[in-house]
Design a protein around this motif. Structure first.
Motif, mmCIF file in Angstrom:
data_model
loop_
_atom_site.group_PDB
_atom_site.id
_atom_site.type_symbol
_atom_site.label_atom_id
_atom_site.label_comp_id
_atom_site.label_asym_id
_atom_site.label_seq_id
_atom_site.Cartn_x
_atom_site.Cartn_y
_atom_site.Cartn_z
ATOM 1 N N LEU A 32 7.554 -24.276 36.396
ATOM 2 C CA LEU A 32 6.566 -24.285 37.478
ATOM 3 C C LEU A 32 7.215 -24.227 38.853
ATOM 4 O O LEU A 32 6.592 -23.774 39.816
ATOM 5 C CB LEU A 32 5.691 -25.534 37.356
ATOM 6 C CG LEU A 32 4.748 -25.571 36.141
ATOM 7 C CD1 LEU A 32 4.101 -26.945 36.009
ATOM 8 C CD2 LEU A 32 3.681 -24.486 36.238
ATOM 9 N N LEU A 35 7.059 -20.911 40.343
ATOM 10 C CA LEU A 35 5.715 -20.394 40.586
ATOM 11 C C LEU A 35 5.131 -21.073 41.827
ATOM 12 O O LEU A 35 5.835 -21.788 42.537
ATOM 13 C CB LEU A 35 4.840 -20.607 39.347
ATOM 14 C CG LEU A 35 5.383 -19.991 38.041
ATOM 15 C CD1 LEU A 35 4.479 -20.324 36.865
ATOM 16 C CD2 LEU A 35 5.552 -18.484 38.182
ATOM 17 N N HIS A 36 3.828 -20.872 42.067
ATOM 18 C CA HIS A 36 3.244 -21.362 43.324
ATOM 19 C C HIS A 36 1.931 -22.114 43.115
ATOM 20 O O HIS A 36 0.942 -21.848 43.812
ATOM 21 C CB HIS A 36 3.034 -20.196 44.294
ATOM 22 C CG HIS A 36 4.255 -19.370 44.519
ATOM 23 N ND1 HIS A 36 4.589 -18.294 43.720
ATOM 24 C CD2 HIS A 36 5.238 -19.501 45.449
ATOM 25 C CE1 HIS A 36 5.723 -17.770 44.149
ATOM 26 N NE2 HIS A 36 6.142 -18.481 45.190
ATOM 27 N N PRO A 37 1.866 -23.048 42.173
ATOM 28 C CA PRO A 37 0.638 -23.844 42.086
ATOM 29 C C PRO A 37 0.473 -24.701 43.331
ATOM 30 O O PRO A 37 1.447 -25.041 44.014
ATOM 31 C CB PRO A 37 0.877 -24.715 40.841
ATOM 32 C CG PRO A 37 2.358 -24.788 40.718
ATOM 33 C CD PRO A 37 2.898 -23.485 41.217
ATOM 34 N N THR A 38 -0.769 -25.044 43.627
ATOM 35 C CA THR A 38 -1.030 -25.889 44.793
ATOM 36 C C THR A 38 -0.478 -27.292 44.578
ATOM 37 O O THR A 38 0.086 -27.900 45.484
ATOM 38 C CB THR A 38 -2.552 -25.977 45.039
ATOM 39 O OG1 THR A 38 -3.105 -24.658 45.036
ATOM 40 C CG2 THR A 38 -2.847 -26.650 46.364
ATOM 41 N N TRP A 53 -4.002 -24.557 40.561
ATOM 42 C CA TRP A 53 -4.125 -23.538 41.589
ATOM 43 C C TRP A 53 -5.494 -23.747 42.229
ATOM 44 O O TRP A 53 -6.530 -23.506 41.599
ATOM 45 C CB TRP A 53 -4.025 -22.131 40.990
ATOM 46 C CG TRP A 53 -2.624 -21.729 40.611
ATOM 47 C CD1 TRP A 53 -1.803 -20.883 41.298
ATOM 48 C CD2 TRP A 53 -1.886 -22.142 39.447
ATOM 49 N NE1 TRP A 53 -0.609 -20.734 40.638
ATOM 50 C CE2 TRP A 53 -0.624 -21.506 39.502
ATOM 51 C CE3 TRP A 53 -2.167 -22.987 38.372
ATOM 52 C CZ2 TRP A 53 0.342 -21.675 38.519
ATOM 53 C CZ3 TRP A 53 -1.201 -23.183 37.401
ATOM 54 C CH2 TRP A 53 0.039 -22.531 37.482
ATOM 55 N N ALA A 99 0.417 -19.614 33.083
ATOM 56 C CA ALA A 99 0.746 -20.028 34.447
ATOM 57 C C ALA A 99 1.312 -18.853 35.244
ATOM 58 O O ALA A 99 0.972 -18.664 36.420
ATOM 59 C CB ALA A 99 1.744 -21.182 34.414
ATOM 60 N N GLU A 100 2.155 -18.049 34.604
ATOM 61 C CA GLU A 100 2.714 -16.889 35.300
ATOM 62 C C GLU A 100 1.629 -15.861 35.617
ATOM 63 O O GLU A 100 1.596 -15.298 36.718
ATOM 64 C CB GLU A 100 3.801 -16.249 34.443
ATOM 65 C CG GLU A 100 4.506 -15.086 35.122
ATOM 66 C CD GLU A 100 5.614 -14.511 34.267
ATOM 67 O OE1 GLU A 100 6.785 -14.638 34.674
ATOM 68 O OE2 GLU A 100 5.317 -13.944 33.192
ATOM 69 N N ASP A 103 -0.381 -17.153 38.487
ATOM 70 C CA ASP A 103 0.386 -17.115 39.719
ATOM 71 C C ASP A 103 0.443 -15.702 40.297
ATOM 72 O O ASP A 103 0.359 -15.517 41.515
ATOM 73 C CB ASP A 103 1.806 -17.617 39.446
ATOM 74 C CG ASP A 103 2.465 -18.204 40.676
ATOM 75 O OD1 ASP A 103 1.970 -19.234 41.167
ATOM 76 O OD2 ASP A 103 3.450 -17.613 41.157
ATOM 77 N N GLU A 104 0.552 -14.717 39.421
ATOM 78 C CA GLU A 104 0.631 -13.330 39.873
ATOM 79 C C GLU A 104 -0.692 -12.816 40.422
ATOM 80 O O GLU A 104 -0.714 -11.989 41.339
ATOM 81 C CB GLU A 104 1.069 -12.428 38.711
ATOM 82 C CG GLU A 104 2.503 -12.636 38.244
ATOM 83 C CD GLU A 104 2.812 -11.857 36.977
ATOM 84 O OE1 GLU A 104 1.852 -11.332 36.359
ATOM 85 O OE2 GLU A 104 3.995 -11.782 36.591
ATOM 86 N N PHE A 106 -3.735 -14.828 41.114
ATOM 87 C CA PHE A 106 -4.738 -15.812 41.530
ATOM 88 C C PHE A 106 -5.580 -15.311 42.695
ATOM 89 O O PHE A 106 -6.786 -15.561 42.767
ATOM 90 C CB PHE A 106 -4.066 -17.134 41.900
ATOM 91 C CG PHE A 106 -5.045 -18.240 42.198
ATOM 92 C CD1 PHE A 106 -5.906 -18.716 41.217
ATOM 93 C CD2 PHE A 106 -5.119 -18.796 43.460
ATOM 94 C CE1 PHE A 106 -6.816 -19.733 41.485
ATOM 95 C CE2 PHE A 106 -6.025 -19.812 43.746
ATOM 96 C CZ PHE A 106 -6.872 -20.280 42.750
#
Length: 376
Positions: A32, A35-38, A53, A99-100, A103-104, A106
């Motif tokens: 993670l 990646l860029h989850p909030t 996210w 998740a990927e 992230d790509e 969202f």
């Protein structure tokens, strides 16, 4: 794209049982970080991980998450004492791939929804979901749909198996201790030997199976009676069963009937009774609307086709009878709308919990893509 097969194999090579899933936890967190989850919550309910996210308004400001509808997905991370022989390594990897994908893409999804991913520990013991719920994190989000899957050996690879109502049965182990009084084996009439009561209980519990036309199952697990001391008449016993039913209401009735039967028999034999439950699981009762959404995602959009199921983009099997095993995803479905479904892992795969079982890597991508369709 990340090499998810290598990730799955690494998880497979580091199996950790319920409450000990540190390797999986740390691997998920590292993934993670790229990646860029909030938000990312770690050590949830033990070694659980939650990534979110969160939806943003037109000015790119994050909404207050308690007001924004959220769709959630769960994977389980623990292994059995014999290793990853239930496919949780595969479930974990599917959610990492999801998740990927999120992230790509969202920014292209419905901006009015947030997406939450949960990697849950301790599913096999039925304690992980309650620990996650007790953390209070999920309740901070307005979860409108909660999905999970389980791979199913014996079904064609990638085939989705939907149970419209209950996916997996309620079950619980139950232990009854019967206390009487030992005496010399030459004068058994002076003591209280629970042997005959145990025999009656076993016979009575056998009569619970299929009673009143509903699925109710009682399985004798273990009996302990007295000691191997041939000069002593037994004074204590334990009898253990696993009880199963297809709905939570039916399980309540079965457990009530079981307790009443033991109390009546013990009283008649002048014995005292104590009881305990072991690894109780609720029934995994699906919510109709979430099942309908799942069906729509699987089935061709051509509403004029009356054979839509047969001509679906994804092969679907609708199974009216639930699976007899249990799943602690049930705890989430008692608090949030959602659905659990199965996905075939191959017709010739060994059964779950078999020493030779190994999750098929070819299932990772299609399962993640189906989850992604539900995330839209």
């Amino acid at each position: 794209m990340t090499d998810y097969i290598s990730i799955r194999k690494a998880l497979h090579d580091h199996p950790q049982t319920a409450g000990n899933e540190q390797f999986a936890h740390d691997m998920i967190v590292r993934h993670l970080q790229g990646l860029h989850p909030t938000k990312v919550y770690t050590h949830v309910g033990g070694y659980g991980v939650i990534a979110v996210w969160e939806a943003k308004d037109s000015h790119n400001n994050t909404f207050t998450h308690s007001r924004i509808p959220t769709v959630a997905f769960r994977a389980d991370t623990d292994a059995l004492p014999i290793g990853h022989r239930c496919g949780h390594d595969g479930h974990t990897t599917i959610l990492l791939r999801l998740a990927e994908l999120i992230d790509e893409r969202f920014s292209t999804l419905n901006s009015q929804f947030s997406i939450l991913l949960l990697w849950q520990p301790a599913e096999e013991t039925g304690t992980g979901s309650r620990a996650v719920l007790d953390s209070g994190i999920l309740q901070q989000y307005d979860i409108k749909a909660f999905y999970a899957l389980h791979n199913l050996p014996g079904y064609p690879l990638g085939t989705v198996v939907i149970c419209p109502r209950t996916f997996a049965a309620a079950s619980t182990g139950v232990v009854y201790r019967l206390d009487g009084r030992e005496t010399h084996a030459s004068t058994p009439e002076l003591g209280l030997n629970p042997g005959l009561a145990v025999a009656e209980i076993i016979n009575r519990f056998n009569g619970f199976n299929g009673l009143n036309g509903e699925f109710r199952q009682s399985t004798l697990i273990c009996v302990r009676l007295g000691e191997p001391a041939f000069g002593t008449s037994a004074g204590h016993a334990e009898v253990m069963f696993t009880l199963r039913a297809f709905t939570n209401a039916a399980m309540e009735r079965l457990l009530s009937d079981a307790n009443s039967a033991v109390d009546e028999i013990a009283s008649r034999h002048s014995l005292t009774v104590s009881r305990s439950l072991v690894e109780p699981f609720h029934a995994t009762e699906n919510h109709e609307e979430c099942v309908n959404v799942l069906m729509r995602k699987c089935v061709s959009a051509d509403a004029t086709n009356t054979n839509a199921i047969k001509q679906s983009r994804i092969n679907v099997i609708v199974k009216e009878e639930p699976f007899r095993w249990s799943e602690d995803f049930a705890e989430y479905l008692m608090e949030f709308p959602g659905a659990m479904f199965g996905i075939g892992s191959g017709e010739h795969q060994p059964e779950l919990h078999h020493p030779s079982y190994d999750f098929p890597d070819d299932l990772i991508e299609p399962a993640a893509q189906l989850f992604f369709q539900l995330a839209q």
